[in-house]
Design a protein around this motif. Structure first.
Motif, PDB file in Angstrom:
ATOM      1  N   LEU A 247      50.379  36.784  35.886  1.00 33.03           N
ATOM      2  CA  LEU A 247      50.603  38.009  35.120  1.00 33.03           C
ATOM      3  C   LEU A 247      49.875  39.121  35.869  1.00 33.03           C
ATOM      4  O   LEU A 247      48.651  39.237  35.790  1.00 33.03           O
ATOM      5  CB  LEU A 247      50.072  37.881  33.692  1.00 33.03           C
ATOM      6  CG  LEU A 247      50.740  36.821  32.805  1.00 33.03           C
ATOM      7  CD1 LEU A 247      50.206  36.913  31.371  1.00 33.03           C
ATOM      8  CD2 LEU A 247      52.251  36.989  32.804  1.00 33.03           C
ATOM      9  N   ILE A 314      50.992  37.694  25.788  1.00 28.16           N
ATOM     10  CA  ILE A 314      50.649  36.701  26.810  1.00 28.16           C
ATOM     11  C   ILE A 314      51.098  35.314  26.377  1.00 28.16           C
ATOM     12  O   ILE A 314      51.629  34.540  27.185  1.00 28.16           O
ATOM     13  CB  ILE A 314      49.135  36.731  27.100  1.00 28.16           C
ATOM     14  CG1 ILE A 314      48.772  38.039  27.821  1.00 28.16           C
ATOM     15  CG2 ILE A 314      48.712  35.523  27.954  1.00 28.16           C
ATOM     16  CD1 ILE A 314      47.290  38.261  27.992  1.00 28.16           C
ATOM     17  N   LEU A 338      45.711  35.881  35.620  1.00 34.25           N
ATOM     18  CA  LEU A 338      45.872  37.208  35.041  1.00 34.25           C
ATOM     19  C   LEU A 338      45.050  38.225  35.815  1.00 34.25           C
ATOM     20  O   LEU A 338      43.844  38.070  35.966  1.00 34.25           O
ATOM     21  CB  LEU A 338      45.425  37.218  33.573  1.00 34.25           C
ATOM     22  CG  LEU A 338      46.186  36.314  32.613  1.00 34.25           C
ATOM     23  CD1 LEU A 338      45.432  35.004  32.424  1.00 34.25           C
ATOM     24  CD2 LEU A 338      46.362  36.976  31.261  1.00 34.25           C
ATOM     25  N   ILE A 344      44.600  44.105  29.679  1.00 36.16           N
ATOM     26  CA  ILE A 344      45.091  43.391  28.501  1.00 36.16           C
ATOM     27  C   ILE A 344      44.773  44.223  27.270  1.00 36.16           C
ATOM     28  O   ILE A 344      43.619  44.582  27.040  1.00 36.16           O
ATOM     29  CB  ILE A 344      44.439  41.995  28.388  1.00 36.16           C
ATOM     30  CG1 ILE A 344      44.749  41.163  29.644  1.00 36.16           C
ATOM     31  CG2 ILE A 344      44.951  41.274  27.135  1.00 36.16           C
ATOM     32  CD1 ILE A 344      44.053  39.819  29.665  1.00 36.16           C
ATOM     33  N   LEU A 378      41.177  34.271  34.999  1.00 38.50           N
ATOM     34  CA  LEU A 378      41.147  35.654  34.539  1.00 38.50           C
ATOM     35  C   LEU A 378      40.323  36.499  35.502  1.00 38.50           C
ATOM     36  O   LEU A 378      39.134  36.260  35.677  1.00 38.50           O
ATOM     37  CB  LEU A 378      40.540  35.729  33.129  1.00 38.50           C
ATOM     38  CG  LEU A 378      40.314  37.122  32.549  1.00 38.50           C
ATOM     39  CD1 LEU A 378      41.636  37.861  32.367  1.00 38.50           C
ATOM     40  CD2 LEU A 378      39.565  37.025  31.212  1.00 38.50           C
TER      41      LEU A 378
END
Length: 481
Positions: A247, A314, A338, A344, A378
């Motif tokens: 992502l 997500i 991500l 986010i 992340l």
């Protein structure tokens, strides 16, 4: 509600589901199996909520949910109110719940899940009716309506998923079987690899790879190599047969994959820096090399999504990726990456309090890692305050103002390139300037991979080789394509 109603309500409510569950629980055990996901809110009838609260109270006090103990813990005056409403005393009702129950403790999970699903179905209908009314307001914001609906659906979905069949409890022997199976797999791999490869032998040796069900934070200041490490890792994990989802919330997919193509060309006779790919500054040989690498990329199980969103979005993207991998006959999704945390969107509940917003996001991502049995990487951009220190290497305390990242993450990795800072300084003293130049030459391609936290392994620093022009990171002083 009729105390022993046996017909489906006009709104789709089926009271027998709740009655059957209470009947099983009142036989004296079974609560421990359903309590982790079954709340009083899941009961539609207020009388049933009160009875369930008494069952929980009885279990907490005495370790049993026997009807005689439960009856004593019902609120004072409840028997009179119940009889007034239904024409039947509460003690008689409890006896009938047990007497007419056709289920046993062996099937309690199935009954409890039916109650949760009914709650979600009816709550969904109510929320959609409210959404329909709100949508008819000419001044309503479509964006706000969609976000509100998404939040509601996430809450309902979470309740249902917690009651799903995924096992969260096993005997010590069963857990031992799982540990031995993982050890056998690691022995088969020959490198102690129990998770998804990082693509760096030294890192895999220390970590065992990126473990499924783990939340892995990769933090650094800008230009330290976060995206390069992510892309290099994605390429090498996919080449080993691991399904990877990315992502890319900051960078569009084309620019991100340009980095990957540049990385792949590095081992060829015509390496092409990624900026040259983006700007089209290539000769025919370079273009041919990039096209060849792109053909290779077509065979890799990597999916890239560049749209942003909140944690609910997500989840939807994870499920879409899982479905697409399966539909295409590719390896299952094993790692989600991500880039990065700052993009986010927070949920409405904590909006305005960044610490709580970040905590909500990291908790959700950790839950997704466990629920979907994937490793979640992340990326996070660290505060500029650390760049003001003499020693600019990140440490765990740099996360203190970032919600619960340190607590929620299973692994925390920091990236540091001393060359970045040396390139941007110049000493007035000749001796110091010569020292700076010598130090820069020695560390020009060094990327420090700092494992600052690892629940199941040591903390240490591993020196990787990097070339930022090609957005590439490799193991130590060596590299291979």
């Amino acid at each position: 509600m009729n105390a022993l109603v046996t017909t489906q309500g006009a709104d789709g409510y089926v009271p027998e589901l709740e009655q059957s569950l209470l009947g099983v629980l009142l036989q004296g055990n079974g609560l421990a199996r359903v309590q982790p996901y079954l709340n009083e809110q899941h009961f539609r009838a207020e009388d049933h909520r009160i009875i369930y609260r008494a069952i929980q109270d009885a279990f907490e006090r005495s370790g049993t949910t026997d009807v005689r103990v439960v009856a004593k813990l019902l609120p004072e005056g409840f028997d009179f109110e119940f009889k007034t409403r239904h024409g039947l005393g509460i003690h008689q009702y409890l006896a009938r719940l047990i007497g007419e129950c056709v289920h046993t403790v062996a099937s309690i999970d199935k009954v409890a899940k039916s109650v949760v699903e009914q709650w979600a179905r009816l709550a969904f209908a109510e929320q959609m009716e409210l959404a329909s009314i709100a949508a008819r307001d000419p001044s309503a914001s479509v964006g706000k309506l969609i976000k509100t609906a998404g939040t509601v659906l996430e809450e309902l979905g979470s309740g249902v998923r917690r009651s799903a069949s995924r096992r969260s409890r096993m005997s010590a022997g069963e857990a031992g079987d799982a540990a031995i199976a993982a050890a056998r797999e690691a022995m088969k791999n020959g490198a102690g690899l129990t998770g998804v490869t990082w693509g760096y032998a030294d890192v895999d040796r220390i970590t065992g790879g990126m473990q499924r069900k783990d939340l892995i934070l990769v933090g650094a200041r800008p230009s330290m190599g976060k995206s390069s490490v992510m892309m290099s890792t994605a390429l090498r994990a996919a080449r080993k047969g691991h399904g990877v989802g990315i992502l890319s919330l900051e960078m569009d997919a084309a620019k991100l994959i340009a980095r990957g193509l540049s990385d792949l060309t590095l081992a060829t006779q015509n390496p092409v820096p990624y900026v040259d790919i983006l700007q089209g500054r290539m000769d025919e040989a370079g273009l041919a090399c990039v096209e060849a690498m792109n053909q290779r990329l077509h065979t890799y199980p990597i999916l890239v999504e560049e749209a942003g969103g909140n944690v609910f979005d997500i989840r939807m993207k994870i499920e879409a990726m899982i479905e697409r991998f399966e539909r295409n006959g590719q390896p299952r999704l094993e790692c989600l990456m991500l880039d990065h945390l700052g993009f986010i969107e927070p949920g409405a509940h904590y909006r305005g309090n960044r610490n709580n917003e970040v905590g909500e996001i990291t908790r959700a991502l950790k839950d997704y890692a466990k629920e979907y049995d994937i490793a979640v990487m992340l990326l996070s951009q660290l505060s500029r305050q650390l760049a003001q220190r003499d020693n600019k290497r990140p440490i765990l305390s740099d996360l203190r103002d970032s919600g619960n990242i340190e607590q929620d993450a299973d692994v925390v990795v920091f990236l540091h390139r001393e060359a970045y800072y040396l390139e941007r300084t110049e000493e007035t003293d000749t001796e110091k300037e010569n020292e700076r130049i010598a130090t820069l030459a020695a560390c020009q391609n060094r990327l420090e991979f700092i494992i600052a936290k690892q629940r199941n392994g040591p903390v240490t620093t591993i020196n990787l080789w990097c070339d930022m022009a090609f957005s590439a990171a490799r193991n130590g002083e060596r590299y291979a394509g």
